[in-house]
Write an enzyme that holds these catalytic residues in place. Sequence first.
Site, PDB file in Angstrom:
ATOM      1  N   CYS A 244     -20.877 -22.669  67.629  1.00 47.01           N
ATOM      2  CA  CYS A 244     -22.046 -22.230  66.869  1.00 47.01           C
ATOM      3  C   CYS A 244     -22.658 -23.489  66.263  1.00 47.01           C
ATOM      4  O   CYS A 244     -22.010 -24.178  65.462  1.00 47.01           O
ATOM      5  CB  CYS A 244     -21.616 -21.247  65.779  1.00 47.01           C
ATOM      6  SG  CYS A 244     -22.982 -20.753  64.703  1.00 47.01           S
TER       7      CYS A 244
ATOM      8  N   ASN B 156     -21.350 -21.962  73.966  1.00 52.12           N
ATOM      9  CA  ASN B 156     -22.122 -20.914  73.277  1.00 52.12           C
ATOM     10  C   ASN B 156     -23.178 -20.547  74.321  1.00 52.12           C
ATOM     11  O   ASN B 156     -24.076 -21.346  74.616  1.00 52.12           O
ATOM     12  CB  ASN B 156     -22.757 -21.522  72.031  1.00 52.12           C
ATOM     13  CG  ASN B 156     -23.265 -20.539  71.008  1.00 52.12           C
ATOM     14  OD1 ASN B 156     -23.916 -20.939  70.054  1.00 52.12           O
ATOM     15  ND2 ASN B 156     -22.992 -19.256  71.143  1.00 52.12           N
TER      16      ASN B 156
ATOM     17  N   GLU C 254     -19.345 -15.011  64.550  1.00 53.26           N
ATOM     18  CA  GLU C 254     -20.797 -14.963  64.348  1.00 53.26           C
ATOM     19  C   GLU C 254     -21.286 -13.552  64.066  1.00 53.26           C
ATOM     20  O   GLU C 254     -20.920 -12.602  64.778  1.00 53.26           O
ATOM     21  CB  GLU C 254     -21.512 -15.475  65.607  1.00 53.26           C
ATOM     22  CG  GLU C 254     -21.476 -16.968  65.764  1.00 53.26           C
ATOM     23  CD  GLU C 254     -22.511 -17.443  66.782  1.00 53.26           C
ATOM     24  OE1 GLU C 254     -23.647 -16.931  66.782  1.00 53.26           O
ATOM     25  OE2 GLU C 254     -22.155 -18.316  67.580  1.00 53.26           O
ATOM     26  N   ARG C 255     -22.131 -13.447  63.065  1.00 47.93           N
ATOM     27  CA  ARG C 255     -22.869 -12.211  62.800  1.00 47.93           C
ATOM     28  C   ARG C 255     -23.579 -11.791  64.095  1.00 47.93           C
ATOM     29  O   ARG C 255     -24.261 -12.595  64.726  1.00 47.93           O
ATOM     30  CB  ARG C 255     -23.888 -12.528  61.698  1.00 47.93           C
ATOM     31  CG  ARG C 255     -24.812 -11.430  61.311  1.00 47.93           C
ATOM     32  CD  ARG C 255     -25.755 -11.855  60.223  1.00 47.93           C
ATOM     33  NE  ARG C 255     -26.727 -12.861  60.653  1.00 47.93           N
ATOM     34  CZ  ARG C 255     -27.802 -13.228  59.967  1.00 47.93           C
ATOM     35  NH1 ARG C 255     -28.029 -12.709  58.777  1.00 47.93           N
ATOM     36  NH2 ARG C 255     -28.631 -14.152  60.417  1.00 47.93           N
TER      37      ARG C 255
ATOM     38  N   ASN D 112     -29.950 -19.820  58.656  1.00 44.61           N
ATOM     39  CA  ASN D 112     -29.170 -18.570  58.681  1.00 44.61           C
ATOM     40  C   ASN D 112     -27.926 -18.767  57.802  1.00 44.61           C
ATOM     41  O   ASN D 112     -27.545 -19.901  57.469  1.00 44.61           O
ATOM     42  CB  ASN D 112     -28.806 -18.184  60.132  1.00 44.61           C
ATOM     43  CG  ASN D 112     -28.041 -19.259  60.858  1.00 44.61           C
ATOM     44  OD1 ASN D 112     -27.903 -20.382  60.377  1.00 44.61           O
ATOM     45  ND2 ASN D 112     -27.524 -18.936  62.016  1.00 44.61           N
TER      46      ASN D 112
ATOM     47  N   THR E 157     -25.465 -23.965  64.236  1.00 50.19           N
ATOM     48  CA  THR E 157     -25.736 -23.908  62.801  1.00 50.19           C
ATOM     49  C   THR E 157     -24.410 -23.898  62.039  1.00 50.19           C
ATOM     50  O   THR E 157     -24.303 -24.496  60.960  1.00 50.19           O
ATOM     51  CB  THR E 157     -26.579 -22.664  62.441  1.00 50.19           C
ATOM     52  OG1 THR E 157     -25.993 -21.505  63.053  1.00 50.19           O
ATOM     53  CG2 THR E 157     -28.023 -22.817  62.895  1.00 50.19           C
TER      54      THR E 157
ATOM     55  N   CYS F 133     -30.786 -20.543  65.704  1.00 55.75           N
ATOM     56  CA  CYS F 133     -29.604 -20.750  66.553  1.00 55.75           C
ATOM     57  C   CYS F 133     -29.623 -22.206  67.007  1.00 55.75           C
ATOM     58  O   CYS F 133     -30.504 -22.607  67.788  1.00 55.75           O
ATOM     59  CB  CYS F 133     -29.636 -19.807  67.754  1.00 55.75           C
ATOM     60  SG  CYS F 133     -28.243 -20.043  68.854  1.00 55.75           S
ATOM     61  N   GLY F 134     -28.681 -22.986  66.510  1.00 58.30           N
ATOM     62  CA  GLY F 134     -28.687 -24.429  66.767  1.00 58.30           C
ATOM     63  C   GLY F 134     -28.371 -24.779  68.203  1.00 58.30           C
ATOM     64  O   GLY F 134     -29.037 -25.636  68.811  1.00 58.30           O
ATOM     65  N   ASN F 135     -27.352 -24.143  68.784  1.00 58.86           N
ATOM     66  CA  ASN F 135     -27.079 -24.406  70.201  1.00 58.86           C
ATOM     67  C   ASN F 135     -28.196 -23.815  71.055  1.00 58.86           C
ATOM     68  O   ASN F 135     -28.571 -24.379  72.087  1.00 58.86           O
ATOM     69  CB  ASN F 135     -25.735 -23.801  70.605  1.00 58.86           C
ATOM     70  CG  ASN F 135     -24.559 -24.605  70.081  1.00 58.86           C
ATOM     71  OD1 ASN F 135     -24.627 -25.833  70.001  1.00 58.86           O
ATOM     72  ND2 ASN F 135     -23.476 -23.928  69.704  1.00 58.86           N
TER      73      ASN F 135
END
Length: 295
Positions: free
Chosen positions: A233, A23, A224-225, A173, A235, A93-95
């Site tokens: 991703c 990512n 992903e949006r 999110n 999250t 954004c987790g990553n």
Amino acid sequence: MSEHSGTSGISGTAFLKGHGTQNDFVIVPDPDGRIDLSAADVAALCDRRAGIGADGVLRVVRSAAEPAAAGMAGQAEWFMDYRNADGSIAEMCGNGVRVFARYLVHAGHAGSGELAVATRGGVKRVRIAADAPDGTPGDVTVDMGRAAFPGPDGVTVTVDGRSWPALNVNMGNPHAVAFVEDLAHAGHLYEAPATAPAGAYPQGVNVEFVVDRGERHVAMRVHERGSGETRSCGTGACAVAVAAIRRDGADPAATGEAVRYTVDVPGGRLVIEEFPDGRIEMTGPAVIVAEGVLA
Ligand SMILES: N[C@@H](CCC[C@H](N)C(=O)O)C(=O)O
């Protein structure tokens, strides 16, 4: 030909490139909050043919210098201003937060160990493991907080005439998680999967497709949006893990025991742990691969 106007408006800006399980992000250091990054600038940076190419942008700004983050300045010196590849803003954004922490260490703003990062989804605590003796960067763990299950119930996701029920999971999110028989059934994912009922996601949604790989081990693809299909991703992986944990009847709040799931993504592997108090931790690699200056 790119539909974007290019990065000439931010010419001379320093950048880095990094990724977490592929990512990938353009990192724009802006400690004093002097750069006005428009949605068009972000889209141009993320353009994989006419720009640097990335799933999103991480602007690195001191919390005290960013009006949206000033209230968190006492807890976290640095604010992650995350944008999707199309220039839209997302809450979390987790990553991204793992790569952001790696950048802070790389730039000498933080030592490895524990640090706090301000995000639109609140302050996140990050742990950076020491590098291996061969120089392999240590994994980065983030405390993602708790998942929420906002509904509505009865949502479906449809691709190529196949439909699946989806669970809505909010990790800061929105995510819709669908268990499928085969990840290939998600198709090419060039467009966002159709969702029903109409209007279920007025702000858009990230959609995960999940298959089982073994005991407490799943694999996923994600649309992903704001970025399209990505190779990971964070999250989304957390949303998938909590959906799988509940499906499998292993809810830590009920059993009193932490549960760990392995989530394979096209770009690598993430490990997600949920604790009895509902906190979720995500661990995986995060690296910086390049740096330069925009022409
Ligand atoms: N890739 C990210 C999620 C980025 C935001 C997402 N596209 C959204 O719009 O909510 C992650 O690692 O969590």
